[in-house]
Design an enzyme around this catalytic site. Structure first.
Site, PDB file in Angstrom:
ATOM      1  N   LYS A  41       0.935  -1.235  -0.062  1.00 43.49           N
ATOM      2  CA  LYS A  41      -0.082   0.048   0.060  1.00 43.49           C
ATOM      3  C   LYS A  41       0.854   1.566   0.054  1.00 43.49           C
ATOM      4  CE  LYS A  41      -2.691  -2.215   3.607  1.00 43.49           C
ATOM      5  NZ  LYS A  41      -3.325  -1.796   4.965  1.00 43.49           N
ATOM      6  N   GLU A  96       8.211   1.919  -6.131  1.00 44.38           N
ATOM      7  CA  GLU A  96       8.229   1.343  -4.663  1.00 44.38           C
ATOM      8  C   GLU A  96       8.343   2.619  -3.770  1.00 44.38           C
ATOM      9  OE1 GLU A  96       7.855  -0.678  -2.640  1.00 44.38           O
ATOM     10  OE2 GLU A  96       9.230  -2.356  -2.495  1.00 44.38           O
ATOM     11  N   ASP A  97       7.820   2.464  -2.453  1.00 48.93           N
ATOM     12  CA  ASP A  97       8.241   3.675  -1.575  1.00 48.93           C
ATOM     13  C   ASP A  97       9.572   3.726  -1.190  1.00 48.93           C
ATOM     14  OD1 ASP A  97       7.557   1.107  -0.231  1.00 48.93           O
ATOM     15  OD2 ASP A  97       7.047   2.220   1.563  1.00 48.93           O
ATOM     16  N   ASP A 100      14.608  -1.416   1.011  1.00 49.15           N
ATOM     17  CA  ASP A 100      15.316  -1.808   2.208  1.00 49.15           C
ATOM     18  C   ASP A 100      16.405  -3.077   1.963  1.00 49.15           C
ATOM     19  OD1 ASP A 100      15.889  -1.400   4.928  1.00 49.15           O
ATOM     20  OD2 ASP A 100      14.226  -2.940   5.514  1.00 49.15           O
ATOM     21  N   LYS A 128      17.499   2.818   1.077  1.00 50.07           N
ATOM     22  CA  LYS A 128      18.541   2.461   2.129  1.00 50.07           C
ATOM     23  C   LYS A 128      19.537   1.363   1.847  1.00 50.07           C
ATOM     24  CE  LYS A 128      15.107   1.622   5.434  1.00 50.07           C
ATOM     25  NZ  LYS A 128      14.455   1.405   6.598  1.00 50.07           N
ATOM     26  N   PHE A 149      14.281   4.026  10.341  1.00 51.89           N
ATOM     27  CA  PHE A 149      13.010   3.480  10.075  1.00 51.89           C
ATOM     28  C   PHE A 149      12.495   4.904   9.746  1.00 51.89           C
ATOM     29  CE2 PHE A 149       8.975   1.711  10.011  1.00 51.89           C
ATOM     30  CZ  PHE A 149       9.189   0.670   9.216  1.00 51.89           C
ATOM     31  N   ASP A 156       4.293   3.429   6.546  1.00 55.97           N
ATOM     32  CA  ASP A 156       3.711   3.247   7.951  1.00 55.97           C
ATOM     33  C   ASP A 156       4.982   2.522   8.867  1.00 55.97           C
ATOM     34  OD1 ASP A 156       3.712   0.716   6.346  1.00 55.97           O
ATOM     35  OD2 ASP A 156       2.924  -0.251   7.959  1.00 55.97           O
ATOM     36  N   ARG A 162       0.575   6.539   7.888  1.00 61.34           N
ATOM     37  CA  ARG A 162       0.680   6.731   6.331  1.00 61.34           C
ATOM     38  C   ARG A 162       0.327   8.173   5.841  1.00 61.34           C
ATOM     39  NH1 ARG A 162       1.398   1.555   4.036  1.00 61.34           N
ATOM     40  NH2 ARG A 162       0.457   0.032   5.275  1.00 61.34           N
TER      41      ARG A 162
HETATM   42  P1  IMP Z   1      12.323  -4.799   1.471  1.00 62.07           P
HETATM   43  O1  IMP Z   1      11.608  -5.820   0.975  1.00 62.07           O
HETATM   44  O2  IMP Z   1      13.261  -5.126   2.816  1.00 62.07           O
HETATM   45  O3  IMP Z   1      13.217  -3.887   0.506  1.00 62.07           O
HETATM   46  O4  IMP Z   1      11.384  -3.765   2.063  1.00 62.07           O
HETATM   47  C1  IMP Z   1      10.368  -3.331   1.455  1.00 62.07           C
HETATM   48  C2  IMP Z   1       9.284  -2.512   2.255  1.00 62.07           C
HETATM   49  O5  IMP Z   1       9.375  -2.705   3.518  1.00 62.07           O
HETATM   50  C3  IMP Z   1       8.650  -1.388   1.878  1.00 62.07           C
HETATM   51  O6  IMP Z   1       8.110  -1.428   0.773  1.00 62.07           O
HETATM   52  C4  IMP Z   1       8.107  -0.809   3.017  1.00 62.07           C
HETATM   53  O7  IMP Z   1       6.710  -1.033   3.038  1.00 62.07           O
HETATM   54  C5  IMP Z   1       8.825  -1.409   4.133  1.00 62.07           C
HETATM   55  N1  IMP Z   1       9.851  -0.728   4.763  1.00 62.07           N
HETATM   56  C6  IMP Z   1      11.204  -0.816   4.834  1.00 62.07           C
HETATM   57  N2  IMP Z   1      11.900   0.142   5.505  1.00 62.07           N
HETATM   58  C7  IMP Z   1      11.020   0.898   5.774  1.00 62.07           C
HETATM   59  C8  IMP Z   1      11.035   2.123   6.649  1.00 62.07           C
HETATM   60  O8  IMP Z   1      12.031   2.815   6.664  1.00 62.07           O
HETATM   61  N3  IMP Z   1       9.708   2.702   6.975  1.00 62.07           N
HETATM   62  C9  IMP Z   1       8.676   2.081   6.616  1.00 62.07           C
HETATM   63  N4  IMP Z   1       8.364   0.792   5.831  1.00 62.07           N
HETATM   64  C10 IMP Z   1       9.525   0.373   5.544  1.00 62.07           C
HETATM   65 MG    MG Z   2       4.800  -0.900   4.858  1.00 58.31          MG
END
Ligand code: IMP
Ligand code: MG
Length: 173
Positions: A41, A96-97, A100, A128, A149, A156, A162
Site C-alpha cells: 500500500k 516502490e516507496d 530496504d 536504504k 526507520f 507506515d 501513512r
Molecule cells: P524490503 O523488501 O526489505 O526492501 O522492504 C520493502 C518494504 O518494507 C517497503 O515497501 C516498505 O513497505 C517496508 N519498509 C522498509 N523500510 C521501511 C521504513 O523505513 N519505513 C517504513 N516502511 C519500510
Molecule cells: Mg509497509
C-alpha cells in the site's frame, strides 16, 4: 510509536524531487507505452503525486507485496495481488516507496518479468542501500537514506502514520 518532532524530509522537498524524477521519466519514456505499477500500500501517495507530474500518458496498475512484521523483515515476500493489464509489449515502471533489503522489489520484478513486458525498471522514492540483503538497484531514486526507520508520506509503522505529509524518523522509546 514515537516520531522525531522534526521531519527528516518535508513534503516540499519531496515535491521538488518528484518534479525532477517526473521530468527524467517523461523524457526516458517519450513515445513508449508506459505502465506504472505501484506496490501497495505504501507507494500510493508517491504514485499519485508522481503520475500527475509526468508529461506523457500512462496506464496505472498495482501489485500487493507483503514482507514486513514490525520493523524487521521476515525475509519472505509474496505477491497477493497482480496487475490486471496485459503487459506484453508494454514498458513497466515499478513504483516502490522504499528499498530496504531489496527483497520486495526483487520479488515483484521477478513476478512481473513472467508477464513478458518489453522492459522493466524500478523507481524508489527512498533507498536504504546499507540494508540490502539481495542485489537490487533502482533505475530512479528519490532520496538515499541512512539505516533508520521512516514514517509518513505513505510509509507506515504497523499501519500507522501513512497520512503524514512529511517524513519522520521512528525513535526508540
Ligand atoms: P524490503 O523488501 O526489505 O526492501 O522492504 C520493502 C518494504 O518494507 C517497503 O515497501 C516498505 O513497505 C517496508 N519498509 C522498509 N523500510 C521501511 C521504513 O523505513 N519505513 C517504513 N516502511 C519500510
Ligand atoms: Mg509497509
Amino acid at each position: 510509536m514515537r516520531l522525531n518532532e522534526v521531519p527528516i524530509i518535508t513534503s516540499a522537498q519531496i515535491e521538488r524531487r518528484i518534479v525532477e524524477l517526473a521530468g527524467e521519466i517523461s523524457r526516458d519514456y517519450a513515445d513508449r507505452e508506459l505502465v506504472l505499477i505501484a506496490v501497495l500500500k505504501s507507494s500510493i501517495v508517491f504514485a499519485s503525486d508522481l503520475m500527475r507530474r509526468l508529461t506523457i500518458p500512462i496506464l496505472l496498475d498495482f501489485v500487493r507485496a507483503r514482507s514486513y512484521r514490525n520493523t524487521e523483515s521476515t525475509g519472505l515476500v509474496e505477491c497477493t495481488y497482480l496487475p490486471e493489464q496485459d503487459l506484453p509489449g508494454k514498458h513497466v515502471l515499478i513504483l516502490e516507496d522504499i528499498l530496504d533489503t531489496g527483497r520486495t522489489a526483487a520479488t515483484v520484478v521477478d513476478r512481473i518479468r513472467q508477464e513478458s513486458p518489453s522492459s522493466i525498471a524500478v523507481c524508489a522514492l527512498f533507498d536504504k542501500p546499507s540494508r540490502r540483503k539481495v542485489p537490487m538497484t533502482a533505475d530512479y531514486i528519490g532520496f538515499k537514506m541512512d539505516d533508520q526507520f521512516i514514517v509518513g508520506y505513505g510509509l507506515d509503522y504497523n499501519e500507522c502514520g501513512r497520512e503524514l505529509p512529511d517524513v519522520y524518523v521512528l525513535e526508540a522509546d
